[in-house]
Design an enzyme around this catalytic site. Sequence first.
Site, mmCIF file in Angstrom:
data_model
loop_
_atom_site.group_PDB
_atom_site.id
_atom_site.type_symbol
_atom_site.label_atom_id
_atom_site.label_comp_id
_atom_site.label_asym_id
_atom_site.label_seq_id
_atom_site.Cartn_x
_atom_site.Cartn_y
_atom_site.Cartn_z
ATOM 1 N N LYS A 110 48.373 39.028 49.171
ATOM 2 C CA LYS A 110 48.689 37.788 48.449
ATOM 3 C C LYS A 110 50.123 37.342 48.734
ATOM 4 O O LYS A 110 50.382 36.158 48.934
ATOM 5 C CB LYS A 110 48.441 37.957 46.944
ATOM 6 C CG LYS A 110 46.955 37.960 46.617
ATOM 7 C CD LYS A 110 46.683 38.275 45.157
ATOM 8 C CE LYS A 110 45.180 38.347 44.895
ATOM 9 N NZ LYS A 110 44.876 39.044 43.640
ATOM 10 N N LYS A 189 35.664 37.456 55.659
ATOM 11 C CA LYS A 189 35.189 37.720 54.302
ATOM 12 C C LYS A 189 35.095 36.405 53.519
ATOM 13 O O LYS A 189 36.043 35.613 53.540
ATOM 14 C CB LYS A 189 36.168 38.668 53.604
ATOM 15 C CG LYS A 189 35.790 38.936 52.171
ATOM 16 C CD LYS A 189 36.957 39.402 51.313
ATOM 17 C CE LYS A 189 36.553 39.391 49.865
ATOM 18 N NZ LYS A 189 37.331 38.728 48.908
ATOM 19 N N LYS A 192 37.355 32.533 48.006
ATOM 20 C CA LYS A 192 37.895 31.233 47.567
ATOM 21 C C LYS A 192 39.178 30.931 48.316
ATOM 22 O O LYS A 192 39.434 29.805 48.714
ATOM 23 C CB LYS A 192 38.240 31.296 46.070
ATOM 24 C CG LYS A 192 37.054 31.194 45.173
ATOM 25 C CD LYS A 192 37.491 31.212 43.727
ATOM 26 C CE LYS A 192 37.898 32.579 43.247
ATOM 27 N NZ LYS A 192 36.834 33.411 42.677
HETATM 28 P P1 ADP Z 1 37.561 35.653 45.850
HETATM 29 O O1 ADP Z 1 37.912 36.542 47.018
HETATM 30 O O2 ADP Z 1 36.679 34.537 46.258
HETATM 31 O O3 ADP Z 1 38.782 35.201 45.081
HETATM 32 P P2 ADP Z 1 37.204 37.468 43.672
HETATM 33 O O4 ADP Z 1 38.385 38.256 44.143
HETATM 34 O O5 ADP Z 1 37.316 36.668 42.420
HETATM 35 O O6 ADP Z 1 36.703 36.538 44.861
HETATM 36 O O7 ADP Z 1 35.993 38.489 43.559
HETATM 37 C C1 ADP Z 1 35.163 38.692 42.431
HETATM 38 C C2 ADP Z 1 34.170 39.811 42.732
HETATM 39 O O8 ADP Z 1 33.322 39.434 43.812
HETATM 40 C C3 ADP Z 1 34.823 41.136 43.163
HETATM 41 O O9 ADP Z 1 34.054 42.222 42.682
HETATM 42 C C4 ADP Z 1 34.762 41.077 44.647
HETATM 43 O O10 ADP Z 1 34.778 42.356 45.227
HETATM 44 C C5 ADP Z 1 33.438 40.371 44.877
HETATM 45 N N1 ADP Z 1 33.487 39.619 46.139
HETATM 46 C C6 ADP Z 1 34.253 38.530 46.391
HETATM 47 N N2 ADP Z 1 34.068 38.097 47.652
HETATM 48 C C7 ADP Z 1 33.152 38.952 48.199
HETATM 49 C C8 ADP Z 1 32.545 39.032 49.476
HETATM 50 N N3 ADP Z 1 32.819 38.159 50.428
HETATM 51 N N4 ADP Z 1 31.669 40.025 49.703
HETATM 52 C C9 ADP Z 1 31.365 40.925 48.720
HETATM 53 N N5 ADP Z 1 31.901 40.891 47.491
HETATM 54 C C10 ADP Z 1 32.787 39.928 47.224
#
Ligand code: ADP
Length: 321
Positions: A110, A189, A192
């Site tokens: 980050k 991956k 957001k």
């Molecule tokens: P983002 O990366 O979109 O901000 P978050 O960090 O809010 O997503 O993730 C929320 C949950 O969803 C976590 O448990 C995270 O491991 C899972 N997650 C997010 N993106 C993925 C992905 N591309 N593949 C698998 N799990 C994911």
Amino acid sequence: MKVLAGIQPSGDLHIGNYFGSIKKMIDRQDKDNVYAFIANYHAMTSVKDGPTLSKYTMQAATDFLALGINPEKTMFWVQSDVKEVLELYWMLSQFTSMGLLERAHSYKDKVAKGKPANHSLFSYPVLMAADIILFDTEIVPVGKDQIQHVEMARDIAVKFNNEYGESFFLPEHQVEAEVATVPGIDGAKMSKSYGNTINIFGEEKKIQKVIKKIVTDTTPLDEPKDFESCNIYALAKLFLDKNGLEDFEERYRTPGEGYGHFKLYLHDVMWEYFKPYREKREYFENNQDEVRSILKMGAEKAALIAAEKMEIIRCKTGIAY
Ligand code: ADP
Ligand code: TRP
């Protein structure tokens, strides 16, 4: 088993969130004690606008209920409604070395992407540890990116237990290989923060547009195609059963169709998959008072457990006098 996970209300939910975390919680509701919460304190690290954060919180609650969180079976609440977590966060800080936090990939990523390196971003894993161990969680179902955070929660719990005697259960993460990392439309991956997501409840036209942008190779129509390296296939795989998948693989092997056709198919499969959830979502969207009362009921249950646990922890630490 006690299974707990939080999701940050920091934007629209995407299919990576669904397969990486939400679906695993929903699937376990019948056989386990599932604790699901909306991590709005965590989301403050990225959403700085008050009205937006409260809107996202209600939106996440609505989405979770639509996707099948059953409040009769699952304890479902908003993080900030159970304040004990903040008290425990402070106590756990005593057992969190700077070195441990400095090694956190998520924090380093980050900051590398330009987020200001403030204390909340740095101590994010300590609050997450408090979320987890406050409820004596056994399993934390998450995507691959969160494994380190769950390991840190374990490390912190061990240190606390060593100091004050057995107090917290040591949690484990649950990551399934097939959905450990759901790819985004560019093959990286899905996240957001990378702007490569396919949202669960987006408008159909927008979803079609996003699916059209999925990156593929340039194999022409009249040649067989490699499904194993194809992003469209990797996404469709999440929605298809064995037969559906075999049929789709055959279409890759048979010349005559192009990636445009496969994208249309992915859209159809995905749109159909979420159809019942869209209908349920509309109901909750129109009944926000019901959503609020479900959250209130969940918070009351969670607060009882948290208060009981913290009573013990306050005695052990001498904060109760
Ligand atoms: P983002 O990366 O979109 O901000 P978050 O960090 O809010 O997503 O993730 C929320 C949950 O969803 C976590 O448990 C995270 O491991 C899972 N997650 C997010 N993106 C993925 C992905 N591309 N593949 C698998 N799990 C994911
Ligand atoms: N850090 C998690 C994420 O970004 C969200 C979260 C907060 C969480 N507290 C948690 C996940 C406790 C599991 C358990 O996805």
